[in-house]
Scaffold this active site. Structure first.
Site, mmCIF file in Angstrom:
data_model
loop_
_atom_site.group_PDB
_atom_site.id
_atom_site.type_symbol
_atom_site.label_atom_id
_atom_site.label_comp_id
_atom_site.label_asym_id
_atom_site.label_seq_id
_atom_site.Cartn_x
_atom_site.Cartn_y
_atom_site.Cartn_z
ATOM 1 N N ASP A 1 0.874 -1.172 0.000
ATOM 2 C CA ASP A 1 0.000 0.000 0.000
ATOM 3 C C ASP A 1 0.913 1.224 0.000
ATOM 4 O OD1 ASP A 1 -2.379 1.584 0.307
ATOM 5 O OD2 ASP A 1 -1.913 1.820 2.424
ATOM 6 N N SER A 2 0.316 2.385 -0.193
ATOM 7 C CA SER A 2 1.119 3.608 -0.103
ATOM 8 C C SER A 2 1.578 3.843 1.335
ATOM 9 C CB SER A 2 0.288 4.802 -0.580
ATOM 10 O OG SER A 2 -0.860 4.925 0.234
ATOM 11 N N TYR B 1 -0.759 8.490 -2.667
ATOM 12 C CA TYR B 1 -0.813 8.138 -4.086
ATOM 13 C C TYR B 1 -2.025 8.825 -4.751
ATOM 14 C CZ TYR B 1 2.556 4.167 -3.993
ATOM 15 O OH TYR B 1 3.671 3.372 -3.909
ATOM 16 N N CYS C 1 -4.182 -1.535 -1.967
ATOM 17 C CA CYS C 1 -4.335 -0.093 -2.187
ATOM 18 C C CYS C 1 -5.320 0.059 -3.345
ATOM 19 C CB CYS C 1 -2.988 0.516 -2.552
ATOM 20 S SG CYS C 1 -3.070 2.243 -3.077
ATOM 21 N N ASN C 2 -6.411 0.758 -3.092
ATOM 22 C CA ASN C 2 -7.418 0.940 -4.143
ATOM 23 C C ASN C 2 -6.883 1.777 -5.294
ATOM 24 O OD1 ASN C 2 -10.445 0.140 -3.213
ATOM 25 N ND2 ASN C 2 -9.134 0.586 -1.471
ATOM 26 N N THR C 3 -6.042 2.757 -4.960
ATOM 27 C CA THR C 3 -5.535 3.653 -5.989
ATOM 28 C C THR C 3 -4.640 2.874 -6.959
ATOM 29 O OG1 THR C 3 -5.601 5.376 -4.317
ATOM 30 C CG2 THR C 3 -4.387 5.878 -6.315
ATOM 31 N N GLU D 1 -2.528 9.131 8.236
ATOM 32 C CA GLU D 1 -1.080 8.875 8.357
ATOM 33 C C GLU D 1 -0.463 9.757 9.441
ATOM 34 O OE1 GLU D 1 1.056 6.670 6.881
ATOM 35 O OE2 GLU D 1 -0.407 5.704 5.563
ATOM 36 N N CYS E 1 -10.966 2.949 -0.076
ATOM 37 C CA CYS E 1 -9.562 3.253 0.184
ATOM 38 C C CYS E 1 -9.211 2.446 1.426
ATOM 39 C CB CYS E 1 -9.374 4.747 0.449
ATOM 40 S SG CYS E 1 -7.734 5.155 1.098
ATOM 41 N N THR E 2 -8.104 1.726 1.370
ATOM 42 C CA THR E 2 -7.801 0.807 2.482
ATOM 43 C C THR E 2 -7.404 1.548 3.762
ATOM 44 O OG1 THR E 2 -5.556 0.556 1.605
ATOM 45 C CG2 THR E 2 -7.182 -1.135 1.000
ATOM 46 N N HIS E 3 -7.179 2.857 3.667
ATOM 47 C CA HIS E 3 -6.931 3.629 4.903
ATOM 48 C C HIS E 3 -8.226 3.849 5.689
ATOM 49 C CE1 HIS E 3 -2.997 4.675 3.232
ATOM 50 N NE2 HIS E 3 -2.688 5.246 4.377
HETATM 51 N N1 DGL Z 1 -4.701 3.098 0.844
HETATM 52 C C1 DGL Z 1 -4.653 3.768 -0.424
HETATM 53 C C2 DGL Z 1 -5.914 3.418 -1.208
HETATM 54 O O1 DGL Z 1 -6.543 2.416 -0.910
HETATM 55 C C3 DGL Z 1 -4.407 5.217 -0.213
HETATM 56 C C4 DGL Z 1 -3.831 5.905 -1.409
HETATM 57 C C5 DGL Z 1 -3.118 7.190 -1.108
HETATM 58 O O2 DGL Z 1 -1.978 7.115 -0.658
HETATM 59 O O3 DGL Z 1 -3.695 8.259 -1.373
HETATM 60 O O4 DGL Z 1 -6.275 4.077 -2.145
#
Ligand code: DGL
Length: 278
Positions: free
Chosen positions: A7-8, A39, A70-72, A167, A200-202
């Site tokens: 992930d990011s 990301y 990471c969805n992005t 974050e 988004c996984t966050h």
């Molecule tokens: N966890 C990432 C996602 O699922 C976050 C991407 C980001 O860093 O903006 O999209």
């Protein structure tokens, strides 16, 4: 069996934790590209380049399967990542997210309520602009008629401020509550109820904040659906190197190798979680 997860940042840990509940004896390598996050505000070309770098780092670790948590990256770089990984299977999080949302639709009897109940996809700006969720829904259900689609509105909402706050460790900060409310307010004003998919996984880290901001809505995310999809896949059903935890309350025993491209930036709650074990 070695599972690579990236992930990011710390978002993918929400997916890792669900994977470990099902595949507790697997060895995991977790890569959080914290030096380059977020990301979601970057261009598709930048996201692809960074995702390829992550895939290459994990490939060097001789992983057997890669989960793009990471969805992005899943929305914009999955084919490029698969190219890098060659024969190593790659799983993204968008398709499982759709399954999680459709499960919620069924459980809530929304088909009967027709056009009054939308599916709200909350994600990064890049994911929203890619329309990956709409495309995946169409790919999974190509025969869905226009009238059926029209009766089930899909709304996409970009929430670019949330990843930096999470974050930063502001997972219960008043500013976060206010920001989430601002993002969802226009939809809440139009629809008293609906399904919100955390794309988004966050965002599962702040699921309760979304639930508070969207009373009477169902809030879902893809993390457990990712583990279920893997469990059903050829790879896991036929591979006896990996044992599915017979008792989910049993603590996972497989080790986790943590790699963060900027380890100093991790928020305290994530450090504690890593020390104590996810
Ligand atoms: N966890 C990432 C996602 O699922 C976050 C991407 C980001 O860093 O903006 O999209």
């Amino acid at each position: 069996m070695k599972v690579g997860v990236f992930d990011s940042g710390i978002g993918g840990i929400t997916v890792l934790s669900e994977l470990r509940k099902k595949f507790g004896t697997a060895h995991y390598v977790y890569l959080g590209d914290t030096a380059h996050l977020p990301y979601g505000t970057k261009s598709p070309a930048q996201i692809e380049r960074l995702s390829i770098q992550c895939a290459k780092k994990l490939k060097k670790k001789n992983i057997d399967v890669l989960v793009v948590a990471c969805n992005t990256a899943s929305s914009l770089a999955l084919p490029a990542i698969q190219d890098v990984m060659k024969t190593t299977p790659v799983f993204g999080v968008v398709e499982p997210g759709i399954h999680a949302a459709l499960n919620a639709v069924q459980q809530n009897g929304i088909r009967e309520k027709r056009d009054s109940t939308p599916l709200l996809i909350l994600a990064t700006r890049a994911t929203v602009q890619s329309h990956a969720y709409g495309k995946a829904l169409h790919k999974l259900f190509p025969t869905q008629s226009d009238s059926e689609q029209a009766s089930f509105p899909i709304i996409e909402q970009a929430c670019p401020l949330l990843v930096p706050m999470i974050e930063e460790g502001w997972i219960n900060h008043p500013i976060l509550h206010l920001t989430v409310s601002e993002y969802v307010k226009p939809h809440l004003n139009l629809f008293p109820t609906g399904i919100a998919l955390l794309g988004c996984t966050h965002y599962p880290w702040i699921q309760s904040v979304f639930e508070k901001a969207l009373p009477n809505w169902t809030v879902v995310h893809s993390a457990s659906a990712v583990a279920e999809l893997l469990e059903k896949s050829e790879l896991f059903s036929s591979n006896n190197k990996i044992r599915i935890n017979s008792n989910p309350s049993q603590r996972p025993t497989g080790e986790i190798e943590w790699i963060f491209t900027d380890p100093d930036s991790l928020p305290a709650f994530a450090k504690t979680l890593i020390q104590e074990g996810v």
